[in-house]
Design a protein around this motif. Sequence first.
Motif, PDB file in Angstrom:
ATOM      1  N   GLY A  56       0.789  -1.219   0.000  1.00 32.71           N
ATOM      2  CA  GLY A  56       0.000   0.000   0.000  1.00 32.71           C
ATOM      3  C   GLY A  56       0.823   1.270   0.000  1.00 32.71           C
ATOM      4  N   THR A  60       2.788  -0.232   4.070  1.00 31.00           N
ATOM      5  CA  THR A  60       1.450  -0.610   4.542  1.00 31.00           C
ATOM      6  C   THR A  60       0.889  -1.737   3.689  1.00 31.00           C
ATOM      7  OG1 THR A  60       0.324   0.974   3.094  1.00 31.00           O
ATOM      8  CG2 THR A  60       0.999   1.773   5.277  1.00 31.00           C
ATOM      9  N   PRO A  63      -4.651  -1.571   0.586  1.00 23.24           N
ATOM     10  CA  PRO A  63      -6.026  -1.352   1.041  1.00 23.24           C
ATOM     11  C   PRO A  63      -7.023  -1.946   0.049  1.00 23.24           C
ATOM     12  CG  PRO A  63      -5.167   0.640   0.046  1.00 23.24           C
ATOM     13  CD  PRO A  63      -4.038  -0.351   0.072  1.00 23.24           C
ATOM     14  N   SER A  66      -9.493   2.709  -2.204  1.00 21.15           N
ATOM     15  CA  SER A  66      -8.960   4.047  -1.970  1.00 21.15           C
ATOM     16  C   SER A  66     -10.069   5.028  -2.301  1.00 21.15           C
ATOM     17  CB  SER A  66      -7.735   4.320  -2.845  1.00 21.15           C
ATOM     18  OG  SER A  66      -6.642   3.541  -2.420  1.00 21.15           O
ATOM     19  N   TYR A  88      -3.911   3.082   9.880  1.00 20.39           N
ATOM     20  CA  TYR A  88      -2.697   3.809   9.491  1.00 20.39           C
ATOM     21  C   TYR A  88      -3.011   5.282   9.693  1.00 20.39           C
ATOM     22  CZ  TYR A  88       1.208   5.366   6.491  1.00 20.39           C
ATOM     23  OH  TYR A  88       2.353   5.960   5.988  1.00 20.39           O
ATOM     24  N   ARG A  99      -3.019  10.999   3.647  1.00 21.69           N
ATOM     25  CA  ARG A  99      -3.974   9.894   3.756  1.00 21.69           C
ATOM     26  C   ARG A  99      -3.941   9.228   5.114  1.00 21.69           C
ATOM     27  NH1 ARG A  99      -1.454   4.480   1.158  1.00 21.69           N
ATOM     28  NH2 ARG A  99       0.524   4.532   2.247  1.00 21.69           N
ATOM     29  N   TYR A 101      -5.672   5.199   6.809  1.00 18.29           N
ATOM     30  CA  TYR A 101      -6.471   3.991   6.580  1.00 18.29           C
ATOM     31  C   TYR A 101      -7.451   3.855   7.742  1.00 18.29           C
ATOM     32  CZ  TYR A 101      -3.084   1.866   3.228  1.00 18.29           C
ATOM     33  OH  TYR A 101      -2.263   1.566   2.172  1.00 18.29           O
ATOM     34  N   ASN A 111      -8.385   3.242   2.318  1.00 17.03           N
ATOM     35  CA  ASN A 111      -7.423   4.335   2.205  1.00 17.03           C
ATOM     36  C   ASN A 111      -8.206   5.615   1.889  1.00 17.03           C
ATOM     37  OD1 ASN A 111      -5.097   5.855   1.632  1.00 17.03           O
ATOM     38  ND2 ASN A 111      -4.928   5.060  -0.437  1.00 17.03           N
ATOM     39  N   LEU A 113      -7.916   9.546   1.203  1.00 19.96           N
ATOM     40  CA  LEU A 113      -6.812  10.397   0.777  1.00 19.96           C
ATOM     41  C   LEU A 113      -7.265  11.685   0.099  1.00 19.96           C
ATOM     42  CD1 LEU A 113      -5.886  10.153  -2.639  1.00 19.96           C
ATOM     43  CD2 LEU A 113      -6.465   7.856  -1.866  1.00 19.96           C
TER      44      LEU A 113
END
Length: 116
Positions: A56, A60, A63, A66, A88, A99, A101, A111, A113
């Motif tokens: 990710g 990460t 996800p 997004s 996250y 961003r 999570y 995610n 963002l």
Amino acid sequence: MAVLRVISNLPTGDIAAARAFYGDFLSLHLVMDHGWIQTFASDARMAPQVSIATEGGSGTPVPTLSVEVDDVDAYRRRAGELGLDIVYELTDEPWGVRRFYVRDPFGNAINILSHR
């Protein structure tokens, strides 16, 4: 030939839980409800996209979805107020996005963002 849309289908055993996360938290509109499937949408128009990833970013996990939003800081505050599971923390990434999570009710890492 042309792809017109890309639609994500997330499996769940509790479809009613979708409305609080995708409807209330993300402010998407319920546009279809057949009882066994609910579809949430926005009025925004965008090009179909599919991302294929080995991670990710920043180490990460990849996800499940997004979601680009207009104000990622406001969504992060709202997620905290709702007690959602932040997987996250809010971060300015070196590739130009801010961003975080959050976990949806079905265990998916989402995610959230904004582009800087």
